[in-house]
Design a protein around this motif. Sequence first.
Motif, PDB file in Angstrom:
ATOM      1  N   LYS A  76      26.270  11.968 -22.082  1.00  0.00           N
ATOM      2  CA  LYS A  76      26.035  12.971 -22.739  1.00  0.00           C
ATOM      3  C   LYS A  76      26.111  12.727 -24.339  1.00  0.00           C
ATOM      4  O   LYS A  76      26.902  12.581 -24.462  1.00  0.00           O
ATOM      5  N   VAL A  77      25.033  13.173 -24.867  1.00  0.00           N
ATOM      6  CA  VAL A  77      25.237  12.864 -26.460  1.00  0.00           C
ATOM      7  C   VAL A  77      25.164  14.325 -27.027  1.00  0.00           C
ATOM      8  O   VAL A  77      24.236  15.174 -26.648  1.00  0.00           O
ATOM      9  N   ARG A  78      26.237  14.441 -28.035  1.00  0.00           N
ATOM     10  CA  ARG A  78      26.097  15.869 -28.683  1.00  0.00           C
ATOM     11  C   ARG A  78      26.350  15.519 -30.004  1.00  0.00           C
ATOM     12  O   ARG A  78      26.668  14.251 -30.697  1.00  0.00           O
ATOM     13  N   TYR A  79      25.786  16.361 -30.941  1.00  0.00           N
ATOM     14  CA  TYR A  79      25.946  16.525 -32.604  1.00  0.00           C
ATOM     15  C   TYR A  79      26.720  17.498 -32.771  1.00  0.00           C
ATOM     16  O   TYR A  79      26.615  18.603 -32.431  1.00  0.00           O
ATOM     17  N   ILE A  80      27.715  17.141 -33.681  1.00  0.00           N
ATOM     18  CA  ILE A  80      28.589  18.186 -34.122  1.00  0.00           C
ATOM     19  C   ILE A  80      28.679  18.233 -35.859  1.00  0.00           C
ATOM     20  O   ILE A  80      28.734  16.848 -36.504  1.00  0.00           O
ATOM     21  N   ALA A  81      28.461  18.930 -36.532  1.00  0.00           N
ATOM     22  CA  ALA A  81      28.525  19.226 -37.935  1.00  0.00           C
ATOM     23  C   ALA A  81      30.018  19.180 -38.567  1.00  0.00           C
ATOM     24  O   ALA A  81      31.013  19.716 -37.630  1.00  0.00           O
ATOM     25  N   SER A  82      30.159  19.157 -39.862  1.00  0.00           N
ATOM     26  CA  SER A  82      31.314  19.364 -40.514  1.00  0.00           C
ATOM     27  C   SER A  82      32.587  18.715 -39.794  1.00  0.00           C
ATOM     28  O   SER A  82      33.544  19.485 -39.487  1.00  0.00           O
ATOM     29  N   PRO A  83      33.042  17.579 -39.999  1.00  0.00           N
ATOM     30  CA  PRO A  83      32.261  16.445 -40.592  1.00  0.00           C
ATOM     31  C   PRO A  83      31.038  16.169 -39.450  1.00  0.00           C
ATOM     32  O   PRO A  83      31.294  16.300 -38.283  1.00  0.00           O
ATOM     33  N   ILE A  86      28.685  12.254 -33.869  1.00  0.00           N
ATOM     34  CA  ILE A  86      27.935  12.153 -32.911  1.00  0.00           C
ATOM     35  C   ILE A  86      29.018  11.605 -31.653  1.00  0.00           C
ATOM     36  O   ILE A  86      29.647  10.779 -31.923  1.00  0.00           O
ATOM     37  N   VAL A  87      28.864  12.624 -30.526  1.00  0.00           N
ATOM     38  CA  VAL A  87      30.031  12.412 -29.472  1.00  0.00           C
ATOM     39  C   VAL A  87      29.154  12.131 -28.346  1.00  0.00           C
ATOM     40  O   VAL A  87      28.157  12.887 -27.983  1.00  0.00           O
ATOM     41  N   ILE A  88      29.827  11.169 -27.571  1.00  0.00           N
ATOM     42  CA  ILE A  88      29.392  10.592 -26.414  1.00  0.00           C
ATOM     43  C   ILE A  88      30.239  10.996 -25.356  1.00  0.00           C
ATOM     44  O   ILE A  88      31.264  10.715 -25.446  1.00  0.00           O
ATOM     45  N   ASP A  89      30.143  12.049 -24.433  1.00  0.00           N
ATOM     46  CA  ASP A  89      31.005  12.367 -23.354  1.00  0.00           C
ATOM     47  C   ASP A  89      30.676  11.554 -22.307  1.00  0.00           C
ATOM     48  O   ASP A  89      29.468  11.237 -21.737  1.00  0.00           O
ATOM     49  N   ALA A 167      19.651  22.510 -32.447  1.00  0.00           N
ATOM     50  CA  ALA A 167      18.915  22.749 -31.260  1.00  0.00           C
ATOM     51  C   ALA A 167      19.668  22.613 -30.031  1.00  0.00           C
ATOM     52  O   ALA A 167      19.012  22.623 -28.877  1.00  0.00           O
ATOM     53  N   GLN A 168      21.104  22.236 -30.146  1.00  0.00           N
ATOM     54  CA  GLN A 168      21.766  21.875 -28.854  1.00  0.00           C
ATOM     55  C   GLN A 168      22.054  23.105 -28.247  1.00  0.00           C
ATOM     56  O   GLN A 168      22.252  24.334 -28.835  1.00  0.00           O
ATOM     57  N   THR A 169      21.953  23.024 -26.817  1.00  0.00           N
ATOM     58  CA  THR A 169      22.366  24.060 -26.142  1.00  0.00           C
ATOM     59  C   THR A 169      23.893  23.743 -25.467  1.00  0.00           C
ATOM     60  O   THR A 169      24.184  24.672 -24.674  1.00  0.00           O
ATOM     61  N   TRP A 170      24.285  22.796 -25.889  1.00  0.00           N
ATOM     62  CA  TRP A 170      25.701  22.436 -25.431  1.00  0.00           C
ATOM     63  C   TRP A 170      26.737  23.625 -25.790  1.00  0.00           C
ATOM     64  O   TRP A 170      26.758  23.991 -26.768  1.00  0.00           O
TER      65      TRP A 170
END
Length: 422
Positions: A76-83, A86-89, A167-170
């Motif tokens: 699963k790909v997620r995007y996290i800000a600050s910093p 791109i996270v791949i679970d 936009a993520q619903t994670w």
Amino acid sequence: MNSGFLHAVGKKAALSGRIVLTVLWILFAVLAGQGAAFASSPDAPTERLLAYAARIAGDDARTRVVLDFDRKPEFKVRYIASPDRIVIDLPATAFGIGEKELAPTGLFSDIRYGSVDDNSARLVLTAARPARLVTAEAVANEDGKGFRLVLDAELVPQQDFAALVAAQTWTPPAEAPKSIDPAQPSADSSASEFVIAIDAGHGGIDTGATGATTKTAEKDITLAFAKVLHDKLGKEPGIRAVLTRDADRFLSLSERVVVARQKGAQLLMSLHADTLRQSDIRGATVYTISDKASDHMAAQLAERENFSDTLGGVELPAETAEVNDILLDLTRRETQAFSISLAQAVVGSFEGQISLINNPHRHAGFRVLQAPDVPSILLELGFLSNKDDEKLLLDPVWREKVADLLVEAVKRYRAPLVANGG
Ligand SMILES: [Zn+2]
């Protein structure tokens, strides 16, 4: 429950104190945004995937990361800000990737991978510039042996990255925070026991510092020491020690606090052995929490410790005004007094016995020390950047000695509480 706090409010007010703390605790847990993400899964660990090789290539506009797996990885790909990350679970994965194979390149300034718990692993790509994945797929190798995970990233405007995050619903893999009801101590706890949580710093994907000479990971040193201390404290009458982690797994900083709290901890000791740029500095340091760091070194260390969540791909809660809620402040002040008393007891036990740095009790904004109602200290046992300290940190005899001194410190801390019937 913090017995000192109960004494302070008096027996009649004990119930309302408990309710206030419950509310505070739930508020804290919600603010921490972690819920019960640590909740142990009833599923037996499945056989781990093997990531046996990896490569990275590209420039600061496009970068490709490829990982070779023995079987097809679900991810699963997620995007996290600050910093921006791109996270791949991934499912549980053993990483047999060479040290240099995923050196930060192109769009990525830092790349981490490792286990999160028995059932999951993670790849965290920290972006030097905002980036998104235009390709993320597991492709069967042409020779029929294994799969490769192909991740193609390209530079995007900052607002596009922000839109991806939005936009993520994670949501964190949290179950309902019902499991953190502080009114229900765990079945094996007894009211007369004094419970101490020992927190082995770092773990899993977050390796912590690295030894100057031996390259030993801080996460292994803290765990080995935590186990020694756990056993010694467990032998003391009336004391029960619990570990926030007893294996090489990742826990976010707020999960550590939640775990300690769930296990009914009345104290939390977080163990570390970090590195400093100044390799001549050595000796132990005891930290308590504060908004303002006592000095530059403390500020730097807190920043580095708090970075653990970033490395681990944890989304940090936005700072909210409620943190400064007056009730929380009052409880914190009460807890803070106990934390300082514990820190002083530790320094007192260490003095003349093991090497301490100048002004060994310092303070800074360590996120792992933020429990509103559990007195907490962070202990830098020594510095892995100093080769003499490193030698000691790896010495089982020294560990025993320091653990004995900590047991003494806990007894010293408890003495007035016990005398008051706490
Ligand atoms: Zn550390």
